[in-house]
Enzyme design. Structure first.
Site, short mmCIF file in Angstrom:
data_model
loop_
_atom_site.label_atom_id
_atom_site.label_comp_id
_atom_site.label_asym_id
_atom_site.label_seq_id
_atom_site.Cartn_x
_atom_site.Cartn_y
_atom_site.Cartn_z
CE1 TYR A 16 -2.90 2.74 0.35
CE2 TYR A 16 -3.22 2.75 3.03
CZ TYR A 16 -3.21 2.94 2.00
OH TYR A 16 -4.17 4.50 2.43
CG ASP A 36 6.37 -7.05 -3.03
OD1 ASP A 36 5.54 -5.79 -2.08
OD2 ASP A 36 5.31 -8.21 -2.75
CB ALA A 80 9.46 -6.23 2.62
CE1 TYR A 147 4.18 -3.41 12.33
CE2 TYR A 147 3.56 -1.92 13.24
CZ TYR A 147 3.51 -1.98 12.16
OH TYR A 147 3.85 -1.72 11.25
CG PHE A 175 0.54 9.31 14.21
CD1 PHE A 175 2.10 9.15 13.47
CD2 PHE A 175 0.22 9.38 15.04
CE1 PHE A 175 3.30 9.85 15.04
CE2 PHE A 175 1.25 9.65 16.12
CZ PHE A 175 2.74 9.78 15.10
CG PHE A 214 -13.18 -2.40 17.60
CD1 PHE A 214 -14.10 -3.24 17.40
CD2 PHE A 214 -11.95 -2.25 16.33
CE1 PHE A 214 -13.81 -4.26 16.61
CE2 PHE A 214 -11.69 -3.66 15.46
CZ PHE A 214 -13.09 -3.89 15.56
N GLY A 290 -5.24 -3.44 23.35
CA GLY A 290 -4.48 -2.20 23.28
C GLY A 290 -4.48 -1.39 21.93
N1 UDP Z 1 -11.07 0.53 14.40
C1 UDP Z 1 -12.82 -0.15 14.58
N2 UDP Z 1 -13.69 -0.73 14.22
C2 UDP Z 1 -12.86 -1.51 12.75
C3 UDP Z 1 -11.83 -0.91 12.84
C4 UDP Z 1 -10.88 -0.29 13.99
O1 UDP Z 1 -13.30 1.34 15.77
O2 UDP Z 1 -13.45 -2.51 12.26
C5 UDP Z 1 -11.01 1.90 15.18
C6 UDP Z 1 -10.34 1.25 16.25
O3 UDP Z 1 -10.09 0.59 17.45
C7 UDP Z 1 -8.85 2.59 16.31
C8 UDP Z 1 -9.68 2.99 15.02
O4 UDP Z 1 -10.52 2.76 14.56
O5 UDP Z 1 -9.05 3.39 17.65
C9 UDP Z 1 -8.29 2.72 14.52
O6 UDP Z 1 -7.86 2.04 13.89
P1 UDP Z 1 -7.16 1.06 12.42
O7 UDP Z 1 -7.13 -0.37 12.76
O8 UDP Z 1 -7.77 1.88 11.42
O9 UDP Z 1 -5.77 1.21 12.90
P2 UDP Z 1 -4.34 1.74 13.93
O10 UDP Z 1 -4.55 2.70 14.77
O11 UDP Z 1 -5.01 -0.04 14.60
O12 UDP Z 1 -3.29 1.69 13.35
#
Ligand code: UDP
Length: 341
Positions: A16, A36, A80, A147, A175, A214, A290
């Site tokens: 990506y 890749d 990668a 990770y 970010f 979430f 997390g």
């Molecule tokens: N999130 C959510 N529902 C989803 C995917 C992500 O509520 O189906 C929330 C996740 O808990 C986080 C934010 O969206 O607070 C960004 O998540 P993402 O996985 O896009 O990126 P991260 O910050 O984990 O790298």
């Protein structure tokens, strides 16, 4: 700019962020070889005819040696990696092997070949739960999952190689990468897709029944997590600048790449509804393990070192092209790879 004749090796250049960076570098007239293994990458994401794609592993030293002998790379940009945080918790060795041990093999070949310029995809996950907001590069790096640790260890290795044999590196701590190419030819295609913005759109198109939020009890104004969403083409621009900084003899550095603007999950959903004109079916669920409450970059250092600043700061500027990619002829998916992984 690295002189147009100096070839650059881009690992993970079919992924990506990698593929969008390759597109920019190719437009700038640079000579690019992508390495890749196509486990997660898409050969169809390499759209510039002048870019050579080599299908193989970063840790395949015989292959990497032969590429260095043939092309005499002046620099490496290393994308990668595996990036599923949850999987890193259940299968840490997979992450330490792929994200930490394999790059060591690459560094060995770079050292043998006298190639001393390296741009690294690092992550805000190296900070863990931030001890202050917005996050500056002097925040404590205390990752809370394998990770983040697998990436932080590479930052340390790069610093030590800098002292030992003069490797100069840029650790770019991304970010939340988002958006897609402004021409609609490439975009985000993760399988499985776990990221918020594409999942909200998948709920709009009906690919998933609902978007699950979430957690609604975070210490944020609306109770949902706040993140700093950065356009993938702005990330690409920062890589090109980092390359030029190092190629011009600049010192190693680590910096954040974000907008400095925090956006909550609920705000993302509202912005997607505004851009698409459609209601997002939402269900409110439990927290995902997390997830820190808020992750927002202080991008001042990137501006100071690279003269870089995100051109897109309004999240709707990431959502619009992402929606064009998902609702357009590609339906958010590249065709199947024409070459075996
Ligand atoms: N999130 C959510 N529902 C989803 C995917 C992500 O509520 O189906 C929330 C996740 O808990 C986080 C934010 O969206 O607070 C960004 O998540 P993402 O996985 O896009 O990126 P991260 O910050 O984990 O790298």
């Amino acid at each position: 700019m690295t002189t147009p004749g100096t070839p650059i090796l881009v690992t993970g250049g079919a992924g990506y962020i990698g593929s969008h960076t390759v597109r920019l570098l190719a437009r700038q007239g640079r000579q690019i070889v992508v390495l890749d293994n196509l486990v997660f990458g898409h050969d169809q994401a390499i759209v510039d005819p002048g870019v050579e794609l080599v299908v193989g592993d970063v840790g395949d030293q015989a292959l990497v040696r032969s590429l260095f002998a043939k092309h005499r790379f002046g620099a490496v940009i290393h994308f990668a990696a595996y990036a599923y945080v949850g999987e890193s918790v259940t299968n840490p060795l997979k992450y330490f092997q792929n994200n930490t041990a394999e790059p060591i093999k690459l560094f060995q070949v770079m050292q043998e070949s006298g190639c001393k310029v390296f741009v690294f995809s690092s992550t805000c996950a190296t900070y863990g739960v931030p001890d202050a907001l917005p996050i500056t590069e002097s925040n404590t790096q205390h990752p809370i999952n394998p990770y983040g640790r697998s990436k932080l260890m590479v930052e340390w290795i790069l610093a030590d190689c800098g002292v030992a044999w003069g490797l100069r590196s840029a650790c770019l701590r991304y970010f939340n990468a988002s958006g897609s190419a402004s021409d609609g030819k490439t975009g985000e295609d993760h399988r499985p897709e776990t990221h918020l913005i594409p999942r909200v759109m998948m709920a709009v198109t009906g690919e998933i029944a609902t978007l699950e939020v979430f957690g609604t009890d975070y210490a944020t104004p609306d109770g949902t997590c706040i993140r700093d969403y950065i356009h993938v083409e702005d990330l690409a621009d920062a890589h090109a600048r980092a390359l030029d900084h190092l190629a011009a003899g600049g010192e190693s550095f680590c910096c954040n790449l974000g907008t400095g603007v925090g956006v909550s999950v609920k705000e993302i959903i509202a912005a997607v509804e505004e851009v698409t004109g459609k209601k997002v079916p939402v269900k409110y669920g439990a927290r995902r393990a997390g997830d820190p409450d808020s992750l927002v970059a202080d991008p001042t250092l990137a501006k100071r070192i690279l003269g870089w600043e995100a051109a897109h700061k309004d999240v709707r500027d990431m959502i619009r092209p992402a929606w064009a990619w998902i609702s357009g002829p590609h339906a958010g998916r590249f065709p199947a790879n024409s070459r075996p992984a």
